[in-house]
Design a protein around this motif. Sequence first.
Motif, PDB file in Angstrom:
ATOM      1  N   THR A 122      -1.522   2.996   5.511  1.00 49.47           N
ATOM      2  CA  THR A 122      -1.952   2.519   6.726  1.00 49.47           C
ATOM      3  C   THR A 122      -1.302   1.348   6.895  1.00 49.47           C
ATOM      4  N   TRP A 144       4.978  20.797   6.817  1.00 46.57           N
ATOM      5  CA  TRP A 144       5.028  19.615   7.170  1.00 46.57           C
ATOM      6  C   TRP A 144       6.645  19.321   7.401  1.00 46.57           C
ATOM      7  N   SER A 167     -16.308  10.486   5.432  1.00 43.61           N
ATOM      8  CA  SER A 167     -15.108   9.314   5.494  1.00 43.61           C
ATOM      9  C   SER A 167     -15.378   8.508   7.079  1.00 43.61           C
ATOM     10  N   TYR A 222       0.953  -1.086   0.104  1.00 39.11           N
ATOM     11  CA  TYR A 222       0.092   0.060   0.019  1.00 39.11           C
ATOM     12  C   TYR A 222       0.860   1.381   0.016  1.00 39.11           C
TER      13      TYR A 222
END
Length: 721
Positions: free
Chosen positions: A380, A187, A500, A93
């Motif tokens: 994830t 970030w 979501s 992923y």
Amino acid sequence: MSAKETADKYRTDPAGWRLKVSEDSHGQHKWVYLAPGPQRDAWPQNAVDKYSMGLPTGLPELPKARTAYEAARNGLTFYRELQSEDGHFATEYGGPLFLTPGLIIALHCYGVEIPRERKAELIRYLFNKLRPEMGWGLHTAAPPTVFGTVMNYVMLRMLGVGPDEGPMTAIRAKIHELGGATGIPTWGKVWLSILGCYDWEGVNPTPPELWCLPDWVPFAPWRWWIHVRLVFTPMAYLWGRRYIGPQTTLVNELRQEIYPQPYESINWPAQRENIAPGDLYNPHHLVFRFLNRVLAVYEKMPYMSCVPSLRKAGLKAAYRQIVYEDENTGYQTVGPVSKAFNMLCRLDKEGRDSDACRLHLAKVDDFLWMSRDGMFMTGTNGSQLWDISFMAQAAVETGLADEEENKETCIRMLDWLDKCQIRQNPRWYREAYRQASKGAWPFSTPEQSYTVSDCTGEGLKGTMALQSLSYTPNPVSIERMRDSVDVLLSMQNPSGGYASYELQRGSERMEWLNAAEVFGKIMVDYLYPECSTSVLSALEHFRKIDSTYRADEIQVCLDRVVQWIHRNQRPDGSWYGSWGICFTYATMFALESLAIAGETHANSPRVRRACDFLLSKQMADGGWGETYMSCVTGEYSQHEQSQVVMTAWALLGLIYAQSPDHDAIRRGCALIMSRQLPDGAWAQEDTEGIFNKNCAIDYPAFKHIFCIWALGRAAKYLGEA
Ligand code: LAN
């Protein structure tokens, strides 16, 4: 030495890697490396290990498919070999390139020595993904940016790569050409400040005091989209503490390497709004700039003597949320960014020998995937539930589940889905402002603990589909299905659509406060045709099984979803997709919703418009192909090559719509069949997924699942099987 040659230099012995499944919790998978010896010999590699690393699987060639159904059957014959012993289909992923560097910085602060093989494979992955322009982008499909290039250059150096090894000199030149690390997005500024390669003075104020706001405040953090909230919280803690990790020689070297000018000469406060043009997707709003000015004045106050208790209270409140999050999720947190940040907060507060740090370290490997190109941190801790619930439905709807050879696979899928349903609300349910999770299904594993509306919908659908088979047991009771219906009903927004993870908790104007220049539409949970359809279809299937439970409410809910879907159709007949690419993906979902509402090509002008849209995008070879730029720009972006996954989505959309254009469907099937490999698999093509409008993410299981599904459904629709 070229990037490829440098990458190859770091290749470890592929025969050493194994995917260990379900060690501590349901659905967990972790890669381990076994040195040559008795332990390695006693644990042979299976098809999942080999396939994931691109090694020959040794699976047999299958008789060539003559019909769409036979091709679907071959597809499943291959794919069922990738089912792990616990029942799920473990999948890579990847895509985003800003996740692993954060983890490496966190591990550096922990003083963890990464095992040699892991280190080598982490390096190999980055050199394999280096773009010809000598840098990296936000994700593997994007051109180089300051964010991608600096973060990954720094990571390579931290993993032990020399400053002039292989393409490193050229990468550094690229960083300088892009203006150097001063213009890295916020970030990145935060990560580099933690490392000691940027100055906290160059980061806009991120006050943890926001967690002291009363709940009624329209922009209080509990109202933000879950991922933003749970990244902001540890970030604000670390900013409030001006946390800096160990200052090593390497850190000093990096200070000299990533800037074209001497580090000491940089005017840091002037860098707060300095974002490299190539990185900028979502410029700061004027309101946000103004607030930053105000906050800068607040920061200048001698707060240690003036408002010390406010900062202290803010840090305390933020830290409390960090602990809740860790304890609710088995120390995984909601995703990879908060994982690395939370690790650092716990280190700062509780010290390296604390239980919290130990528990965090124990959950690092859950995020590291070993691919054919090397190792990286995943989006994830897997996409377990998402993949298996689609596969379950595909197997049942195509009729493949009734074939003797697939029965065992289906029984194991059902067992996995049964164990994946979340059975209680999180421990810190109210305190952490969580959506109820009793009865929900998550995106990956139950331990991760987050309700997602569409994962609950698809998980429930997958379960109901498998339980409808004559030979399967019924482990998930009606009561448990009712729990998930309760979750779904509780998540409908006033406008009828579904978001979501939670209800939409605040105004979309909160986007004015979006500090992440690389992402769009992140501040609140928005409403999506994909999520709305998954819920609608799950409730529709459920009421066929249990027509009494909350029947009136379900009816009202369904009507309102359909109206929302109607309202969100674009003038060209399509729907915009936020989680898959893009118009093809969302239009498939929306057409499923409309089919459930009884709207088909024969009776609905709106469905006809959607079909016309899809058909207008069919390529000369019979396939469909869209690039992630559709999601970025909001305009259909044609891929130069057709893609099997998008072709499958378009076919499913046309089939839901009952399109009379059978020839188009046949041509789409022929394209998918022509790309099938002799063992029944399909090769990986371009990326399939997206998030936050601008970051592509891969769903490699989709090529198997959706091709099987579309071919099998098409065979039935065209009367071939
Ligand atoms: C995902 C993956 C799954 C996805 C679907 C279920 C497909 C979607 O329909 C709902 C949203 C969800 C659950 C989703 C949300 C955002 C995630 C978690 C991701 C795209 C995977 C990675 C991403 C996460 C935000 C990555 C970390 C980056 C940050 C900006 C914090």
